[in-house]
Design a protein around this motif. Structure first.
Motif, mmCIF file in Angstrom:
data_model
loop_
_atom_site.group_PDB
_atom_site.id
_atom_site.type_symbol
_atom_site.label_atom_id
_atom_site.label_comp_id
_atom_site.label_asym_id
_atom_site.label_seq_id
_atom_site.Cartn_x
_atom_site.Cartn_y
_atom_site.Cartn_z
ATOM 1 N N VAL A 180 0.842 -1.201 0.000
ATOM 2 C CA VAL A 180 0.000 0.000 0.000
ATOM 3 C C VAL A 180 0.878 1.253 0.000
ATOM 4 O O VAL A 180 0.611 2.224 -0.718
ATOM 5 N N CYS A 226 -6.405 -0.426 -3.818
ATOM 6 C CA CYS A 226 -5.716 0.868 -3.794
ATOM 7 C C CYS A 226 -6.271 1.795 -4.873
ATOM 8 O O CYS A 226 -6.518 2.987 -4.628
ATOM 9 N N GLU A 254 -3.012 7.046 1.795
ATOM 10 C CA GLU A 254 -2.405 5.820 2.319
ATOM 11 C C GLU A 254 -2.914 5.453 3.712
ATOM 12 O O GLU A 254 -3.385 4.330 3.944
ATOM 13 N N TRP A 260 2.541 1.566 -3.453
ATOM 14 C CA TRP A 260 1.549 1.901 -4.482
ATOM 15 C C TRP A 260 1.225 3.390 -4.438
ATOM 16 O O TRP A 260 1.204 4.059 -5.467
ATOM 17 N N HIS A 261 0.994 3.909 -3.243
ATOM 18 C CA HIS A 261 0.645 5.325 -3.129
ATOM 19 C C HIS A 261 1.844 6.219 -3.427
ATOM 20 O O HIS A 261 1.683 7.343 -3.915
#
Length: 1012
Positions: free
Chosen positions: A413, A453, A426, A416-417
């Motif tokens: 996560v 996400c 996030e 990804w952010h």
């Protein structure tokens, strides 16, 4: 003669000065001429610059021989051979003028070869008939002279310059010849190297992205930089069990996990299996990019679905053409790479080609392996595409990608952010993943993590209002769109797969299981086939297709099938139950926690009137858990009768947020479902915030991730009780994670951190410093000090139940310690030496009081539990200390009573625990003599044994009585304390107090009743 003796007689100090006379002393300069200068031009007995004659050389030789003969010790040869030896040595020295070499060449020869040349040039054939010792001496003397000659040459000013010039000339000549050779005969691999300089960067760039297929997103890109978003997953061998259970499911154990990208380091041939979306293709890309950048191996990425389209599977020469690489390699390049064992062949997607093509794929692999051994090979597949030993004979090790751990999900996560440049989304998403169990069950592979996400970012930090939308998007992606958008055919349509899967799911839900036999699954599929004509008539073949392509159904072991996520089973089972009208079945099982998510998903699937009926029936049971289940269902409901919604929210509002500690404990009994519903901290009173944190803490062991997600929201709360609750629940969670996410973010003012385990103690080494610490249990003093980088920052220290604590001297390292409590540490000694510390508060609890209590003359607070020795308190306690607080309990006053208490006239708080000996009238008179005493704390036991003659105590303003049974008579005490402003009464566990009974006794005081 021994060589060591002979060496001493031919010392450098004797030979060196004589030898130097043989050569002309030239001036400085490099001596660079067109032709080399022979040694004959340098010797001093020849040429125009001659300074010595042959007779002079003869005399030099005689001096060398004489020096050796006349030195102390044994003579090197018989005395009658002295003249003959000198004559021969002179001839050898004169032979220097006949050598056709210069000084540089002479040094290159070395002294041994130079001596041999002189011996040869002098023509000595032992005409004198010299003895063996004389001959041995002559050879040694010649070698020593040559060594001195070469030393002389290297010190001449022109030697270094001449040497460098000669080396430069030789190197230039060699380079010119090599260059000419290269031009005439090019290196065989020169063109290969030039091509690889273009090919490797192309591979690194071409595969340096992650693509999410099958998602409709308007503002979120579907390609992410691989190097930013890549997450290192783990693989297990076939015999290893999977790790880290999904929250709410039974734990499993297993070993042998290794980082997936390290698989080819341990084995050169690997068959890697993984479910849909588990990260197989991403791993292939990562290995290719890494190899291309490091340059150790040449990667070939070969997607089988692409290779099969071209017909025959390619030979190495056709690898790049088959995958549409725009670069053209030199002829024979691929064969040369593989022949050298430099290849990394990454064959992706065995499951993505028809079953009929897999046999020829294996034959193709076998031929490549036979022709090109020594390379590294990775083949990826979904679990059920081929049997377990499909490539065992070829030496392939089989590994399976493991589900993502919770920590890996958090890492994914975050990355990804970071890749999406959306850091603001996030933290809210991590909180949702921690508190919402069905979401946590979904995020076990990169595909589902990426989907969640992307959807979360697309909706500006909110997941769909009803999670049904999320599951619908996931199902559509897995069942059809992902394969179609990757260019693969889809045999079973999405609706057909859904119909089959939901019947399998409902069968599992009804049985209370998460897996069934393959035979049972075939029976269910067979019954459904007449309804879905497009699926065919072979139930076994249809089930195999579902296992292979659906991405939802898998075969974890031979003869067994289950769903990849429990949440998909519940979702599809609920869908089928609603379609078939089985609402009564849902309601009947609503009390079973295993049916929680099924009920919630059923409400999402149901029509409006069905939803209202289900929710009303849940409220009708009038249990906190079902009321909260009804509230949780509202999240999945888009349309609902307003009256039903209002009733659900009103009933739940009485439970959430909890307003007292008792409410919080009762709410926690409803189970982990509560965590999704807990609010705050915004909009909560301090009491409600405390209730929420208590509830979450109590659920920490059952659902640690969800509970942590709630508690971390309160880490910035200002209320002391809330912060104390957060500190006190550390032991229910992962030690390091809780320290990072909660403890290290707290305002430490008035907080004390308790360390029970070695793991907790170890975290202190990297946490921000705590001024107040409690160590519970066996901790050695040296271990405590090692865990605290700055002991000078500690001002309060509590050591409890520690049998390993012996010498207290080590505590002197806490140079700023103000408060110390030693509680049940029977071996502790050396208390008196701690009087050097600036202590103002000291507590000693246990069966014995460490000796030396009287040494602390600056204490303002003392707490003692063990028996004090002496006739009165002044004999046991520091008589001159400015005490303001004193706690005595247990057997502490067995000998002393309260005699001498009046000595501490500054005392304002006296706390008396359950003393083994009751207070006498004399003890109460000691209390009455304290002019500044305003606060009195008593145990219920003392109240029950009050003497009749208690003096008036008008200065007492605060009274605290704890561990009461509820039968105590406080009237006598109330009459003696007319100045009370505050009264706190606490009950003993299992007893209750009636506040109204005591209100009339203390009409002018604020009365508080605490239930324990």
């Amino acid at each position: 003669m021994e060589p060591t003796v002979l060496g001493g007689k031919l010392a450098s100090s004797v030979i060196g000065p004589l030898v130097r006379k043989l050569f002309i002393q030239d001036g400085p300069g490099a001596g660079l001429v067109d032709k080399p200068v022979r040694l004959s031009a340098m010797v001093s007995f020849r040429g125009e610059k001659r300074t010595l004659g042959e007779k002079d050389v003869q005399r030099l030789a005689e001096r060398i021989v004489t020096g050796a003969v006349e030195s102390p010790g044994e003579a090197p040869f018989p005395a009658d051979e002295r003249d003959a030896v000198a004559d021969v040595l002179a001839k050898r020295l004169l032979a220097l003028g006949d050598l056709e070499m210069d000084d540089v060449q002479a040094v290159q020869l070395g002294h041994l070869e130079l001596a041999r040349q002189l011996r040869y040039k002098s023509g000595f054939l032992n005409h004198h008939g010299l003895s063996a010792d004389a001959c041995h001496f002559l050879d040694s003397a010649t070698q020593w002279c040559c060594l001195q000659i070469l030393e002389f040459f290297t010190r001449r000013s022109s030697f270094v310059a001449r040497t460098l010039v000669e080396q430069s000339r030789a190197q230039a000549e060699l380079i010119a010849k090599v260059d000419e050779l290269i031009v005439r005969v090019p290196r065989p691999d020169a063109r290969d190297t030039a091509f690889e300089r273009r090919y490797l960067p192309y591979v690194a760039e071409h595969h340096n992205h992650i693509t999410i297929y099958g998602i409709d997103l308007r503002e979120s890109p579907d390609r992410w930089p691989l190097e930013v978003a890549y997450l290192s997953l783990e693989a297990t061998a076939v015999e290893d069990a999977p790790p880290d259970p999904v929250p709410g499911e039974s734990p499993v154990t297993g070993t042998g996990r290794l980082r997936a990208e390290e698989a080819l380091l341990a084995d050169s041939r690997v068959l890697l299996r993984g479910d849909a979306g588990s990260g197989k293709t991403t791993l292939v890309q990562w290995l290719a990019v890494t190899a291309a950048r490091e340059g150790g191996r040449v990667p070939y990425v070969l997607p089988l679905r692409t290779l099969i389209r071209t017909g025959a599977l390619p030979a190495p020469a056709g690898f790049l053409t088959a995958v549409s690489c725009p670069l053209t390699p030199p002829e024979g390049w691929a064969e040369r790479v593989l022949a050298a064992g430099r290849g990394l062949i990454l064959v992706d997607g065995l499951d993505e080609i028809p079953a009929a093509d897999r046999h020829r794929t294996r034959d193709w692999l076998r031929s490549l392996l036979t022709a090109h051994p020594g390379n590294h090979w990775l083949l990826t597949s979904r679990p059920t595409a081929v049997r377990p030993d499909w490539l065992a004979q070829e030496g392939f090790r089989e590994l399976t990608l493991a589900p993502m751990r919770r920590s890996e999900v958090a890492t994914f996560v975050h990355r990804w952010h970071e890749a999406a440049q959306a850091p603001e989304f996030e933290a809210p998403l991590l909180d949702s993943l921690r508190t919402k169990r069905d979401l946590a069950r979904l995020t076990t592979n990169p595909l589902m993590c990426g989907l969640i996400c992307a959807l979360h970012r697309e909706r500006r930090g909110y997941l769909p209002t009803g999670r049904k939308e999320l599951y619908d998007a996931a199902l559509t992606m897995l069942l059809a769109r992902r394969d179609r958008e990757r260019g693969m055919g889809v045999d079973l349509g999405e609706e057909v797969q859904l119909e089959l899967l939901q019947r399998l799911a409902y069968a599992l839900v009804l049985s209370g299981r998460t897996e069934m036999s393959t035979d049972g699954a075939e029976v269910i599929v067979g019954r459904c086939l007449p309804v879905v004509a497009s699926a065919g008539s072979d139930a076994s073949a249809v089930l195999r297709e579902l296992l292979l392509r659906s991405g939802l159904l898998r075969q974890p072991a031979a003869g067994v099938v289950d769903f990849v996520h429990r949440t998909f089973q519940d979702y599809l089972g609920a869908r089928y139950a609603v379609e078939e009208g089985h609402l009564d079945v849902l309601l009947k099982n609503a009390d079973d926690t295993q049916w929680e998510d099924v009920v919630r998903m059923a409400v999402a699937h149901a029509r409006s009137h069905e939803r209202a009926w289900l929710l009303k029936q849940l409220l009708k049971r009038r249990t906190p858990r079902l009321t909260l289940l009804a509230l949780a269902c509202l999240e999945h409901v888009a349309a609902l009768d307003a009256g039903v919604r209002a009733e659900v929210e009103a009933r739940a509002a009485a439970l959430i947020p909890p307003r007292t500690k008792d409410d919080a404990r009762a709410l926690a009994e409803a189970g982990p479902l509560v965590l999704e519903l807990l609010p705050g901290p915004e909009g909560l009173t301090d009491a409600e915030a405390l209730g929420v944190t208590i509830t979450a803490s109590l659920l920490g062991e059952a659902e640690p991730e969800g509970a942590l997600g709630v508690l971390r929201r309160f880490r910035g709360h200002a209320d002391l009780d809330v912060r104390r609750q957060l500190v006190g629940t550390w032991s229910r969670f992962d030690t390091e994670q809780y320290a990072v996410e909660v403890l290290d973010r707290l305002d430490r003012d008035l907080l004390r951190l308790e360390c029970e385990s070695p793991e907790q103690r170890a975290t202190l080494t990297w946490m921000k410093s705590w001024s107040s610490l409690l160590f519970q249990g066996a901790h050695r003093t040296e271990d405590i000090l090692a865990a605290i980088p700055g002991p000078e920052a500690v001002t309060s220290l509590h050591l409890r139940n520690n049998p390993d604590l012996t010498d207290l001297d080590a505590l002197l390292a806490f140079s700023n310690l103000r408060g110390l409590w030693v509680d049940d540490c029977p071996a502790a000694k050396g208390l008196a030496r701690l009087s050097a510390l600036p202590l103002t508060r000291l507590g000693c609890f246990g069966s014995t009081v460490p000796a030396g209590l009287q040494s602390f003359q600056h204490l303002t607070a003392i707490s003692v539990e063990a028996e004090l020795l002496g006739a009165d308190l002044t004999h046991a306690l520091p008589a001159d200390a400015p005490l303001e607080f004193l706690f005595l309990s247990s057997s502490s006053t067995a000998r002393t009573g309260l005699r001498g208490l009046r000595r501490w006239a500054d005392l304002h708080t006296l706390s008396l625990g359950p003393l083994n000996t009751g207070l006498t009238a004399d003890d109460w008179r000691e209390i009455a003599e304290l002019p500044r005493l305003t606060s009195l704390h008593l145990s219920g036991k003392l109240i029950r044994d009050l003497p009749c003659a208690i003096p008036q105590l008008p200065c007492i303003e605060a009274l605290h009585v704890w561990t009461m049974h509820g039968t105590e008579d406080l009237s006598t005490l109330a009459s003696r304390l007319p100045g009370l402003r505050s009264v706190i009464l606490g009950s003993r566990n299992g007893h209750s107090l009636t506040a109204s009974r005591y209100k009339e006794l203390f009409p002018n005081a604020r009365l508080t009743v605490e239930e324990n």
